[in-house]
Enzyme design. Structure first.
Site, PDB file in Angstrom:
ATOM      1  N   ASN A   1       0.826  -1.195   0.000  1.00 40.69           N
ATOM      2  CA  ASN A   1       0.000   0.000   0.000  1.00 40.69           C
ATOM      3  C   ASN A   1       0.868   1.256   0.000  1.00 40.69           C
ATOM      4  O   ASN A   1       1.772   1.385   0.821  1.00 40.69           O
ATOM      5  CB  ASN A   1      -0.920   0.008   1.221  1.00 40.69           C
ATOM      6  CG  ASN A   1      -1.972   1.094   1.141  1.00 40.69           C
ATOM      7  OD1 ASN A   1      -2.666   1.222   0.136  1.00 40.69           O
ATOM      8  ND2 ASN A   1      -2.085   1.887   2.193  1.00 40.69           N
ATOM      9  N   GLU A   2       0.602   2.148  -0.913  1.00 37.96           N
ATOM     10  CA  GLU A   2       1.273   3.440  -1.079  1.00 37.96           C
ATOM     11  C   GLU A   2       2.780   3.398  -0.786  1.00 37.96           C
ATOM     12  O   GLU A   2       3.290   4.115   0.086  1.00 37.96           O
ATOM     13  CB  GLU A   2       0.582   4.539  -0.247  1.00 37.96           C
ATOM     14  CG  GLU A   2       0.447   4.289   1.243  1.00 37.96           C
ATOM     15  CD  GLU A   2      -0.344   5.378   1.958  1.00 37.96           C
ATOM     16  OE1 GLU A   2      -1.232   5.976   1.331  1.00 37.96           O
ATOM     17  OE2 GLU A   2      -0.065   5.622   3.147  1.00 37.96           O
TER      18      GLU A   2
ATOM     19  N   TYR B   1      -6.151  12.619  -2.325  1.00 37.23           N
ATOM     20  CA  TYR B   1      -6.899  13.517  -1.456  1.00 37.23           C
ATOM     21  C   TYR B   1      -6.870  14.965  -1.939  1.00 37.23           C
ATOM     22  O   TYR B   1      -7.847  15.683  -1.746  1.00 37.23           O
ATOM     23  CB  TYR B   1      -6.339  13.469  -0.020  1.00 37.23           C
ATOM     24  CG  TYR B   1      -6.563  12.155   0.675  1.00 37.23           C
ATOM     25  CD1 TYR B   1      -7.741  11.892   1.356  1.00 37.23           C
ATOM     26  CD2 TYR B   1      -5.592  11.158   0.634  1.00 37.23           C
ATOM     27  CE1 TYR B   1      -7.957  10.684   1.994  1.00 37.23           C
ATOM     28  CE2 TYR B   1      -5.792   9.939   1.268  1.00 37.23           C
ATOM     29  CZ  TYR B   1      -6.977   9.706   1.942  1.00 37.23           C
ATOM     30  OH  TYR B   1      -7.180   8.500   2.560  1.00 37.23           O
TER      31      TYR B   1
ATOM     32  N   GLU C   1      -8.485   5.087  -1.871  1.00 38.82           N
ATOM     33  CA  GLU C   1      -8.702   6.008  -0.755  1.00 38.82           C
ATOM     34  C   GLU C   1      -9.017   7.387  -1.313  1.00 38.82           C
ATOM     35  O   GLU C   1      -8.370   7.845  -2.251  1.00 38.82           O
ATOM     36  CB  GLU C   1      -7.462   6.130   0.148  1.00 38.82           C
ATOM     37  CG  GLU C   1      -7.157   4.922   0.984  1.00 38.82           C
ATOM     38  CD  GLU C   1      -5.964   5.155   1.902  1.00 38.82           C
ATOM     39  OE1 GLU C   1      -5.777   6.309   2.363  1.00 38.82           O
ATOM     40  OE2 GLU C   1      -5.210   4.200   2.136  1.00 38.82           O
TER      41      GLU C   1
END
Length: 419
Positions: A99-100, A244, A309
């Protein structure tokens, strides 16, 4: 989740919970925990999306050989993944390996302010006791890519045909915007994209790191052998995207004159408003997510995408009337629809997060959850926020927002997650 109408749920498996020493015996209680979770999700028609690694390396491997800075981890990670595929793969169709990894490496191996807190002066944000900010981010990235590719090779060889699943890698993205209209800032913005996104997607799509990274980092960035390049290239069925906000970029080519550089200096950029990363209530700019999806379409051949996300941070104890979060979700989901109408190969959208969680930067001070969690209550009682009611109505096809008919086309593609 079922009451809300969720179609999918994303979570990560803790390597340490399943194999406490990183290799060797499997913990039966860990195995039971994940089997129970997966089975319960499926009993409600909720599809599990599973990440194999999210910041939590078994301490034994960090102590033994430094974790991701050693090539030994490639084998250990592949064996761990094999256990997961064997034990859970008959019920899990969507796997992401790491993840990321891009921001995991920047924080964990250059700045040192996130796990595993490796860095070196003068680059670290904390006083690290180990690490090398000039070399280790590139070394660890190389080993993550090789571990990922080795795991994909194993999955395709031994599991994919009978389990009918898919496997990918999840990257963190900003939408970078030139700080001024100068040529220098425009070039700096492209460098920023190469250093953040291209660092992982260029090897997966083209078989090597971006040219500018190799030029600026020189011998500090490892080289792929021909066999490694062949292994890494094409080693994905989908790309996970975390997004985001936007960040403005200005040129700082003067950094290249420094004799001693880290990853950030190699990029020769300044991320002007990077403090937004930890600020409350980021600006609602859905065109930035559209921009990221368009960039992936144009530069990387429009691979299948899951947005894993996307959400709005607010103070944890602010209010269950989280109108800013509702506005954020509505805008960004519509932005995803616009990107899909423009040809983006986006397959699903997960919002962050289902419940208030223990956040990486500030623990319980802020939250992204659609459900409020009372951390003072011994039972951690949960209360739906306004955003939970809004999202549930949206998922169930009820009229929401300013363009319910347009959004209605998208509701079958909308998925959901928390870790």
């Amino acid at each position: 989740m079922a009451d809300m109408g969720l179609e999918a749920y994303r979570f990560s498996i803790s390597w340490s919970r399943l194999i406490p020493n990183g290799r060797g015996p499997v913990n039966p209680k860990g195995l039971q925990f994940y089997n129970n979770l997966i089975n319960e999700l499926l009993s409600y028609g909720i599809q599990p999306h599973v990440s194999l690694f999210n910041f939590d390396l078994p301490q034994a491997l960090e102590d033994e050989y430094g974790g991701w800075v050693s090539q030994k981890i490639v084998r250990d990670f592949t064996v761990y993944a094999d256990v997961c595929f064997r034990e859970f793969g008959d019920r899990v169709q969507y796997w992401s390996t790491v993840n990321e990894p891009n921001v995991y490496l920047i924080g964990g191996y250059d700045a040192g302010d996130t796990p595993p807190q490796r860095c070196s002066p003068p680059f670290g944000k904390i006083n690290c006791t180990r690490g090398n900010s000039s070399i280790e981010p590139y070394m660890a990235a190389h080993h993550i890519l090789l571990a990922h590719a080795s795991t994909v090779k194993l999955y395709r060889k031994n599991y994919q045909e009978k389990q009918h699943g898919f496997i990918g890698l999840c990257i963190y993205t900003f939408f970078y915007i030139p700080f001024t209209d100068s040529k220098e800032d425009a070039l700096a913005t492209q460098r920023a994209n190469d250093f953040l996104i291209g660092w992982f997607l260029d090897p997966l799509i083209f078989g090597d790191y971006p040219r500018i990274m190799k030029e600026n980092a020189g011998s500090r960035i490892p080289s792929f052998t021909k066999a490694e390049s062949k292994l890494v290239k094409g080693a994905f069925d989908f790309i996970g995207v975390i997004h985001y906000m936007a960040i403005h970029v200005s040129d700082k080519s003067s950094n290249l004159a420094l004799k001693h550089r880290d990853y950030n200096a190699d990029s020769a950029t300044t991320l002007v408003d990077i403090d937004l990363l930890t600020s409350l209530e980021v600006s609602i700019t859905p065109w930035t997510l559209e921009g990221v999806l368009e960039y992936l379409k144009q530069v990387y051949g429009n691979p299948p995408i899951f947005i894993y996300e996307n959400g709005q941070r607010m103070l944890h104890n602010s209010s269950v009337e989280d109108t800013p979060r509702v506005k954020y979700m509505e805008a960004y989901i519509e932005g995803v629809l616009n990107a899909m109408r423009n040809g983006s190969n986006t397959r699903g959208y997960f919002t962050w997060s289902f419940l208030d969680a223990f956040e990486l930067f500030d623990a319980f001070e802020s939250s992204f959850g659609l459900y409020y969690v009372d951390i003072e209550d011994p039972d951690l009682k949960r209360y739906p926020k306004l955003s939970a009611h809004w999202y549930s109505d949206f998922l169930k096809g009820k009229t929401v927002g300013s363009d319910p008919e347009g959004l209605g086309e998208f509701d079958r593609n909308v998925l959901f997650t928390s870790k």
